[in-house]
Scaffold this motif. Sequence first.
Motif, PDB file in Angstrom:
ATOM      1  N   MET A   1      -8.627   0.748  50.886  1.00  0.00           N
ATOM      2  CA  MET A   1      -8.452   1.335  48.915  1.00  0.00           C
ATOM      3  C   MET A   1      -6.401   0.972  49.550  1.00  0.00           C
ATOM      4  O   MET A   1      -5.632   1.188  49.750  1.00  0.00           O
ATOM      5  N   PRO A   2      -6.107  -0.323  48.309  1.00  0.00           N
ATOM      6  CA  PRO A   2      -4.696  -0.331  48.533  1.00  0.00           C
ATOM      7  C   PRO A   2      -4.087   0.759  48.137  1.00  0.00           C
ATOM      8  O   PRO A   2      -4.313   1.930  46.713  1.00  0.00           O
ATOM      9  N   LEU A   3      -2.336   0.913  48.774  1.00  0.00           N
ATOM     10  CA  LEU A   3      -1.427   2.489  48.262  1.00  0.00           C
ATOM     11  C   LEU A   3      -1.616   1.853  46.720  1.00  0.00           C
ATOM     12  O   LEU A   3      -0.667   1.559  46.321  1.00  0.00           O
ATOM     13  N   PRO A   4      -0.784   3.504  45.679  1.00  0.00           N
ATOM     14  CA  PRO A   4      -0.666   3.266  44.540  1.00  0.00           C
ATOM     15  C   PRO A   4       0.888   2.448  44.585  1.00  0.00           C
ATOM     16  O   PRO A   4       2.085   2.368  45.727  1.00  0.00           O
ATOM     17  N   SER A   5       1.132   1.845  43.450  1.00  0.00           N
ATOM     18  CA  SER A   5       2.622   1.240  43.248  1.00  0.00           C
ATOM     19  C   SER A   5       3.208   2.098  41.958  1.00  0.00           C
ATOM     20  O   SER A   5       2.188   2.298  40.871  1.00  0.00           O
ATOM     21  N   PRO A   6       4.167   2.111  41.927  1.00  0.00           N
ATOM     22  CA  PRO A   6       4.927   3.046  40.812  1.00  0.00           C
ATOM     23  C   PRO A   6       4.455   2.199  39.766  1.00  0.00           C
ATOM     24  O   PRO A   6       4.960   0.341  39.155  1.00  0.00           O
ATOM     25  N   HIS A   7       4.654   2.769  37.976  1.00  0.00           N
ATOM     26  CA  HIS A   7       4.104   2.234  37.251  1.00  0.00           C
ATOM     27  C   HIS A   7       5.730   1.645  36.793  1.00  0.00           C
ATOM     28  O   HIS A   7       6.985   2.510  36.726  1.00  0.00           O
ATOM     29  N   SER A   8       5.977   1.366  35.894  1.00  0.00           N
ATOM     30  CA  SER A   8       7.555   0.449  35.079  1.00  0.00           C
ATOM     31  C   SER A   8       8.092   1.911  34.227  1.00  0.00           C
ATOM     32  O   SER A   8       6.950   2.483  33.259  1.00  0.00           O
ATOM     33  N   GLY A   9       8.915   2.404  34.317  1.00  0.00           N
ATOM     34  CA  GLY A   9       9.498   3.609  33.533  1.00  0.00           C
ATOM     35  C   GLY A   9       9.153   5.271  33.907  1.00  0.00           C
ATOM     36  O   GLY A   9       9.440   5.779  34.036  1.00  0.00           O
ATOM     37  N   GLU A  10       7.988   5.232  34.909  1.00  0.00           N
ATOM     38  CA  GLU A  10       7.787   6.223  36.132  1.00  0.00           C
ATOM     39  C   GLU A  10       8.537   6.985  36.555  1.00  0.00           C
ATOM     40  O   GLU A  10       9.717   6.258  37.871  1.00  0.00           O
ATOM     41  N   SER A  11       9.135   7.822  36.276  1.00  0.00           N
ATOM     42  CA  SER A  11      10.147   9.408  37.498  1.00  0.00           C
ATOM     43  C   SER A  11       8.922   9.052  38.938  1.00  0.00           C
ATOM     44  O   SER A  11       8.073   8.516  39.133  1.00  0.00           O
ATOM     45  N   LYS A  45       9.726   1.165  47.850  1.00  0.00           N
ATOM     46  CA  LYS A  45       9.497  -0.064  47.381  1.00  0.00           C
ATOM     47  C   LYS A  45       9.046  -0.415  46.226  1.00  0.00           C
ATOM     48  O   LYS A  45       9.148  -2.217  46.294  1.00  0.00           O
ATOM     49  N   GLY A  46       8.364  -0.151  45.143  1.00  0.00           N
ATOM     50  CA  GLY A  46       8.031  -0.796  44.258  1.00  0.00           C
ATOM     51  C   GLY A  46       9.620  -0.506  43.486  1.00  0.00           C
ATOM     52  O   GLY A  46      10.126  -1.684  42.778  1.00  0.00           O
ATOM     53  N   HIS A  47      10.771  -0.210  43.618  1.00  0.00           N
ATOM     54  CA  HIS A  47      11.906  -0.024  42.948  1.00  0.00           C
ATOM     55  C   HIS A  47      12.933  -1.260  43.868  1.00  0.00           C
ATOM     56  O   HIS A  47      13.521  -2.004  43.139  1.00  0.00           O
ATOM     57  N   SER A  48      12.908  -1.488  44.853  1.00  0.00           N
ATOM     58  CA  SER A  48      13.420  -2.522  45.947  1.00  0.00           C
ATOM     59  C   SER A  48      13.038  -3.931  44.828  1.00  0.00           C
ATOM     60  O   SER A  48      13.322  -4.649  45.294  1.00  0.00           O
ATOM     61  N   LYS A  49      11.561  -3.875  45.063  1.00  0.00           N
ATOM     62  CA  LYS A  49      10.620  -5.070  44.324  1.00  0.00           C
ATOM     63  C   LYS A  49      11.718  -5.236  43.048  1.00  0.00           C
ATOM     64  O   LYS A  49      11.268  -6.832  42.038  1.00  0.00           O
ATOM     65  N   LYS A  50      11.406  -4.309  42.661  1.00  0.00           N
ATOM     66  CA  LYS A  50      12.322  -4.578  40.915  1.00  0.00           C
ATOM     67  C   LYS A  50      13.573  -5.032  40.842  1.00  0.00           C
ATOM     68  O   LYS A  50      14.157  -5.642  39.600  1.00  0.00           O
TER      69      LYS A  50
END
Length: 72
Positions: A1-11, A45-50
């Motif tokens: 199962m893939p790991l969750p990723s942060p949604h836009s604007g999610e703290s 990781k999610g924030h570095s990609k953004k």
Amino acid sequence: MPLPSPHSGESEQEFVSRCVKNLNDSGEFESNEQRVAVCYSQFRKGHSKKKKQVHKNSHGSFSALSTFLENE
């Protein structure tokens, strides 16, 4: 199962809470400490990609520009 990723604007707190629950429900990772560590890592990781933004240059081609956030 893939790991969750942060949604836009999610703290960070919202994401980690959602992520840990998701990993717990899926039975992934043996301990809560592992789930928490994975979720914090995913958030970073999610924030570095953004940070990488794609911009069209004057020649009509695209280039990736990295932006840096303060307080990292």
